[in-house]
Each structure stands twice: as C-alpha cells, then as structure tokens.
Design an enzyme around this catalytic site. Structure first.
Site, short mmCIF file in Angstrom:
data_model
loop_
_atom_site.label_atom_id
_atom_site.label_comp_id
_atom_site.label_asym_id
_atom_site.label_seq_id
_atom_site.Cartn_x
_atom_site.Cartn_y
_atom_site.Cartn_z
N CYS A 1 22.54 -61.93 56.05
CA CYS A 1 23.19 -60.64 55.92
C CYS A 1 23.65 -60.16 57.30
CB CYS A 1 22.31 -59.55 55.34
SG CYS A 1 21.67 -59.93 53.72
N ARG B 1 26.50 -65.11 58.69
CA ARG B 1 25.14 -64.72 58.33
C ARG B 1 24.92 -64.66 56.83
NH1 ARG B 1 22.54 -62.52 62.73
NH2 ARG B 1 21.01 -61.63 61.34
N TRP C 1 23.61 -62.16 52.04
CA TRP C 1 22.99 -63.43 51.67
C TRP C 1 21.83 -63.03 50.77
CZ3 TRP C 1 18.25 -65.91 52.13
CH2 TRP C 1 18.26 -67.30 51.97
N ASN D 1 19.37 -55.85 56.06
CA ASN D 1 19.21 -57.29 56.26
C ASN D 1 17.71 -57.55 56.31
OD1 ASN D 1 19.20 -59.92 57.19
ND2 ASN D 1 19.68 -59.36 59.30
N GLY D 2 17.22 -58.46 55.46
CA GLY D 2 15.79 -58.78 55.49
C GLY D 2 15.17 -58.62 54.13
N GLU E 1 18.45 -86.17 60.22
CA GLU E 1 19.55 -85.25 60.49
C GLU E 1 20.80 -85.66 59.69
OE1 GLU E 1 20.11 -82.47 61.55
OE2 GLU E 1 22.14 -82.35 62.35
N LYS F 1 22.53 -83.21 57.08
CA LYS F 1 23.94 -82.80 57.25
C LYS F 1 24.73 -83.11 55.99
CE LYS F 1 23.94 -80.96 59.98
NZ LYS F 1 23.33 -80.28 61.07
N GLU G 1 23.68 -80.79 52.96
CA GLU G 1 23.98 -79.35 53.03
C GLU G 1 25.47 -79.03 52.89
OE1 GLU G 1 23.03 -77.21 56.68
OE2 GLU G 1 23.36 -79.02 57.83
N HIS H 1 7.24 -98.72 51.65
CA HIS H 1 6.11 -97.92 51.16
C HIS H 1 6.54 -96.96 50.06
CE1 HIS H 1 3.53 -99.61 54.20
NE2 HIS H 1 4.51 -99.40 55.09
N LYS I 1 23.74 -68.89 58.32
CA LYS I 1 23.62 -69.45 59.67
C LYS I 1 22.35 -69.00 60.37
CE LYS I 1 25.38 -71.77 63.10
NZ LYS I 1 25.20 -73.22 62.97
C1 F6R Z 1 21.40 -77.33 59.52
C2 F6R Z 1 21.12 -76.08 60.21
C3 F6R Z 1 19.79 -75.46 60.00
C4 F6R Z 1 19.31 -74.77 61.30
C5 F6R Z 1 18.01 -74.01 61.04
C6 F6R Z 1 17.46 -73.38 62.31
O1 F6R Z 1 22.67 -77.81 59.83
O2 F6R Z 1 21.95 -75.56 60.91
O3 F6R Z 1 18.85 -76.38 59.55
O4 F6R Z 1 19.13 -75.75 62.28
O5 F6R Z 1 18.23 -73.02 60.07
O6 F6R Z 1 18.34 -72.43 62.83
P1 F6R Z 1 18.22 -71.95 64.33
O7 F6R Z 1 18.52 -73.12 65.19
O8 F6R Z 1 19.21 -70.85 64.46
O9 F6R Z 1 16.80 -71.49 64.53
#
Ligand code: F6R
Length: 608
Positions: free
Chosen positions: A2, A27, A74, A98-99, A480, A484, A487, A503, A603
């Site tokens: 948010c 956000r 969000w 927000n929260g 990773e 990626k 998501e 395993h 984000k």
């Molecule tokens: C994946 C991604 C998330 C962030 C995670 C931590 O592509 O971006 O997994 O890495 O939410 O966010 P920060 O780095 O802002 O603490």
C-alpha cells in the site's frame, strides 16, 4: 504494501495525488482511491485494479479541492474491489492505511455493539469508526486521533482527513514508513521520498510511535501521548525522473540491462580501483574480532545472503548463521555479543527483516544493513550501512538489487578475509581485479544473450513445471532462478541443490519437466554433470547454463545450452544471474503476464 499520500495544498490536489501514487504503485496495485475536501464537502473517487482505472474515473468525474489524501492498495483484509478501496469515509472522517490493525476484529465487535454499521471487509474501517465515535463523544480532532492510536494495535501508517478541518491532515506511524514533506505554503505526506520528489525534497521521516499534524504553515510531530517530538529535516536525494522506463518495454528489462553500470557504481564505493584494495571506511563492524555473523533477509535478498555465506565462510573463515527473516525472528537462536548481524533488504522496510534486526539489536549485537534505500528504517536502525547503490528498483521482481547486493557482499567478504588474516594482500588484489572486470563482462553477456534466451523462453513458456539445479554458489542461484520464473511467469518452478536430486525430486523427471542446470566449470562441475546424467537417463530435457569450458567438457544432449564466458569463481554468481533473469523475463513476456507488477505481489512487504 500500500502506498499513501496526502497534501494540504494551495492549488488543486487530485492530479498531483495521482501523480504521487504512480510513484508508489510498486507498493500495491489492486485498487486505488483519492479523496479531497472542496467547499466544506469531502468526496472521493475509487477504482478497482491499476491506477489508470482511477485516472479514468477522475477524468469522467473530476475532484476539485486543495486538500486531499490518496491510496494504492495491496489487499490484506477484504478482496480488492471498489468497496474495500481506500479512502474509507465515516461521518466526515477519511482514512487511508498501510499495514494491519491486529485487534480490528475485537474493535469491530465493540463498535458494532455501539451501533456502528460497517460497509467494507477491511481492518482500516475500524480506524474511521473509532475516530467518528471519539468525535461524537466530544473529543476534538487531534484528541480523537490520539485516543484512536492508543486503542489500535498492529503495524500501520495512517493518514486521516476531517471534513470540518480542510486545512489539516493527520498521520501516524507504527511500523510502515511515512515521510513528511515541507513545501512553500503546502505540506505533504507520503510512504516514501520518491512519491514526494516532484513536490519537495525537504523531508522528515516519522519514527514508530509518531503522530503528525500537517497544515499550511508546517508540521507538529508528537508521540501518541501528545508530547511534542523533533524529527530532523533531511534533503532527500530521491528524484522523480528516476522512475522512467526509457526505451525499455518494462522496468524489469531496464533494470536487468542497467546492471553493469550500477554494479560499477556500487563497487566504486567499496573498492579502490587504482590499488585494487577494498576500502575500510566503515568500521562499526570489526570483522577481525567476530566469532560469527548472523544474516537474515527475505526472498531474493535472502538468496544473496546465502551466496554471501559461502564467501564469508570460504574467504574469511567466518561462520555464518542465515535464515529467512520470518523464521529467524522467532527461532530464539542463542546470540552472543562477539557475533555481528547483517540484514539485507532492497527496500529497507521489510517487516520481518526489521523485526529480526531489532531482535539482534536487543541481544546487543552490532548491526550492519545492506540496503538500497539509505533513508529506510532498516538503514536508520543499523550501526553500519552498506548501501548497494542500485538506484530505484521499480520492477517488483528484484534483479539489479540482487547483483548489487552480491557485489557488496563479495567486497565485504574480501575485507573480512583480510581483517581475519585468511586472505593475503596478493589475494585481495586478485579478487578486487576480478570484481573490477565484472561490469565489462556482464555488459558483453547481456549483449550476446538476448536472441538465444528469447527463443528458449518461447519454448519454456509451454511448460507447467521447471526444475533448477546447482551446486556451491550456483545452488542459491538455482533457488533464485526458480523464484524469478514463478513470480513473473506463474510457471511452477523449484530450485534444488543438485546433490539433492536423488533424494526426492528425481521422481518428477520426465519430458514435461525441463531441468535448468547451472554449472560453470568450477570445483563442482563434474559432480553436477553426474546429476545432469541422471536427468538425461530419465528422459529429462536439460537446459544447460554453463561457460565455454563447461560446454566443451559435456557430451550430454540438451534442449538448449547457454554458454557464458569463463569467469573466476568469485564473480560467477553475478554473471550467471543474467541468463537466469532474462529467461524469467522473456518467458513472462511470452506468457503475457504483467511483468513489472505480477499478481498478488508488492515491492515493499511491510506486514508479517
Ligand atoms: C523477488 C523479490 C522479493 C524481495 C523480498 C525482500 O524478486 O523481489 O523476494 O527480495 O520481498 O524485499 P526487500 O529486499 O525489500 O527486503
């Protein structure tokens, strides 16, 4: 999660509020709304979905008024629809939030018993009802705000506007970030300084437990008991122009291609390219004396920490305890003051990472923060800030922040290795030279990969499941890669340590499950090739991501082989990140998903 913004202005605000929301859309983006006060009447426009829906609403039915608040959501409580979109109105009170209000259900029961009628499924609506009730009880607006703040619990940033006071907006912070912006005869509130950048760069950050009242002449900041507090004004470096896609189709694509440049910039902060040494200008953490390092982070940032663990342990013989922050904070792990703690976060606002930081701080550990946003809460609560200098990362999927985090962690591991006597001056020189060559190598890799990866992505987009395998630092990279891909393309993907294949996950291998094997020709190559053999023997399709030597040494049939230059082991995680990121990006483009704002994600995750 948010984004919120508020303006007490001297000219119309609706358009400016939406403009600020655009910079906060990273956000959250499942609904948005704006409210203003005009000629003594409060009114609002809200819309489900992305901001352009709200803009369309506003173009059909403009909102005049020089004071207003706005929100991009969000969803946590209640589905993302127009009814649940903020601002919420109750009896002349407007609230954006927000929260999470943790005691909302208990408060809601109490308010309903008192006659309140709720229109939404949100937790936020209890805030508006509580304020309305306290005003009915005879409290003035400020007293009602403080009374409300003393009733609600949880993590929140709140901005409140009252219809009967068009010259004032109130705000409070307990968790998620909130900044006050100082203009000329106008005042602003926003979730971050970037949102406020076109209006002002003079900022004061609220801290947890602050309530602010802004009006044309300035801001009064107080604690929840009403006792005035001072918060320093800072000149923010955030600038509105930074959030521009340039010639790229998506922010994520731009951020992938920016990596050589931003990594060079980040490295120049940590290493001296003329003497090939690591700078030692941040001495809050004395690596020489440490018995261990506790590292915590979430998501992609956690995976950079996992690669960092390999480096700190190998090059500095420094034991590293690492865990995802949501587990770390509750593990009750024994900590001692001869350990330091390192928290990695692009945003610097992630709730679980911040809670883990506070846990370590309470245990008396020195705290280091590897962050992108230098003004963030995690940075401000740390003893040593290690900025990654990646510039704003707007695409929700982290790319350049990941590789910049790695570059910083590599430099810190070298520094720790030197301080602890495990690396010689000659080792340091060799390793820093390797880091210095990285931007050039990354740039040539980016230029050479595009066509091949695009074609491969077209094939990959036809599958439902994908497995990633790697060993050593290529194992976190496998994790990773899978993160990626899932998501942004919504294709199910798993990352495994290659040695774990037999395993369990080997049971999944068939022609419908491509296996992406990340294997530079390093110490682990032969072992990974054995695992690849096991996949091939079961009819699995292999996408082999390797280097020139690795490609020459393998005779196994593959669906595709991506060949990178031979690079030193230290920099291979950064260089090998590039095909991993591009593969996810192009696959998502083929799938037609919303690459920069994938569904259900945000984000900056400021709730648990
Ligand atoms: C994946 C991604 C998330 C962030 C995670 C931590 O592509 O971006 O997994 O890495 O939410 O966010 P920060 O780095 O802002 O603490």
């Amino acid at each position: 999660m948010c984004g919120i913004v508020g303006i007490v202005g001297n000219k119309p605000v609706a358009e400016r509020l939406v403009d600020a929301l655009k910079r906060l859309e990273y956000r959250g983006y499942d609904s948005a709304g704006v409210a203003t006060i005009n000629a003594g009447r409060m009114d609002r426009r809200r819309a489900e979905g992305k901001l352009f829906n709200l803009e369309k609403r506003l173009s059909e039915e403009p909102l005049p008024g020089t004071t207003g608040i706005a929100h991009t959501r969000w969803a946590t409580h209640g589905v993302p629809n127009e009814t649940n979109a903020h601002p919420h109105f109750v009896e002349g009170v407007a609230v954006v939030h927000n929260g999470i209000i943790e005691n909302f259900s208990e408060l809601k029961d109490e308010l309903i018993a008192d006659g309140a009628i709720f229109n939404t499924q949100t937790d936020t609506e209890v805030v508006a009802h509580l304020l309305a009730k306290y005003r009915r009880d005879g409290l003035d607006n400020k007293a009602a705000m403080l009374a409300m703040l003393n009733r609600v619990t949880g993590a929140y940033a709140l901005v409140v506007m009252y219809q009967d006071d068009p010259d004032t907006i109130m705000a409070a912070r307990s968790g998620p970030p909130l900044a006050v912006g100082f203009g000329k005869g106008e005042m602003f509130l926003g979730s971050d300084a970037i949102a406020l950048a076109p209006f002002t760069n003079e900022i004061a950050y609220l801290v947890d437990g602050d309530c602010a009242v802004i009006h044309h002449g300035g801001a009064e900041i107080m604690d929840f008991a009403g006792k005035p507090v001072e918060r320093p004004h800072q000149i923010s470096q955030a600038s509105a122009f930074m959030v521009d896609k340039g010639n790229y189709r998506h922010f994520m694509q731009k951020e992938i291609y920016e990596q050589p440049e931003v990594i060079a910039h980040a490295l120049s902060h940590y290493v001296d390219f003329s003497s090939y040494t690591v700078r030692e200008d941040n001495d809050a953490i004395d690596f020489a004396k440490l018995r261990g390092l506790a590292v915590s982070a979430c998501g992609t940032a956690y995976l950079s920490g996992l690669i960092g663990k390999y480096w700190f342990e190998r090059y500095a013989r420094l034991p590293v305890e690492i865990d995802v922050a949501s587990e770390f904070r509750y593990r009750e792990m024994p900590l001692s003051q001869d350990q330091a703690a390192l928290f990695i976060s692009q945003s610097g606002e992630t709730a679980d990472t911040l809670a883990s930081l506070r846990y370590c701080k309470d245990a008396g550990l020195k705290i280091g923060a590897v962050v992108n946003v230098k003004e963030s809460t995690i940075a401000r609560e740390s003893d040593a800030i290690f900025p990654i200098l990646a510039g704003p990362e707007i695409g929700v999927a982290s790319t350049k922040a990941f590789t910049c985090q790695l570059a910083v962690l590599a430099a810190l591991a070298i520094r720790a290795g030197r301080a602890r006597g495990h690396l010689s001056a000659a080792d340091e020189k060799t390793m820093v030279r390797q880091l210095a060559e990285m931007p050039r190598i990354m740039s040539s890799v980016l230029n050479s990969l595009q066509t091949k990866v695009e074609a491969l992505s077209r094939d990959l987009s036809k599958f439902k499941d994908v497995l990633y395998l790697g060993r050593g630092t290529s194992y976190p990279l496998a994790l990773e890669g899978a993160l990626k891909l899932k998501e942004i393309s919504y294709i199910h993907a798993e990352g495994y340590a290659a040695g774990e294949l037999k395993h369990g996950p080997i049971a999944l291998i068939d022609e419908n499950m491509p296996v992406i094997v990340i294997a530079p020709h390093d110490r682990f190559y032969e072992k990974t090739i054995s695992n690849m053999q096991e996949v091939a023997a079961r009819g699995g399709r292999i996408i082999f991501v390797t280097d020139v030597k690795g490609a020459a040494a393998s005779k196994l049939p593959t669906m595709e082989t991506i060949v990178l230059p031979n690079v030193p082991e230290l920099i291979s995680p950064m260089v090998f990140s590039l095909p991993i990121q591009l593969l996810a990006y192009h696959t998502a483009v083929f799938m037609g998903t919303d690459v920069d704002q994938p569904r259900n994600l945000a984000k900056s995750v400021t709730v648990e």
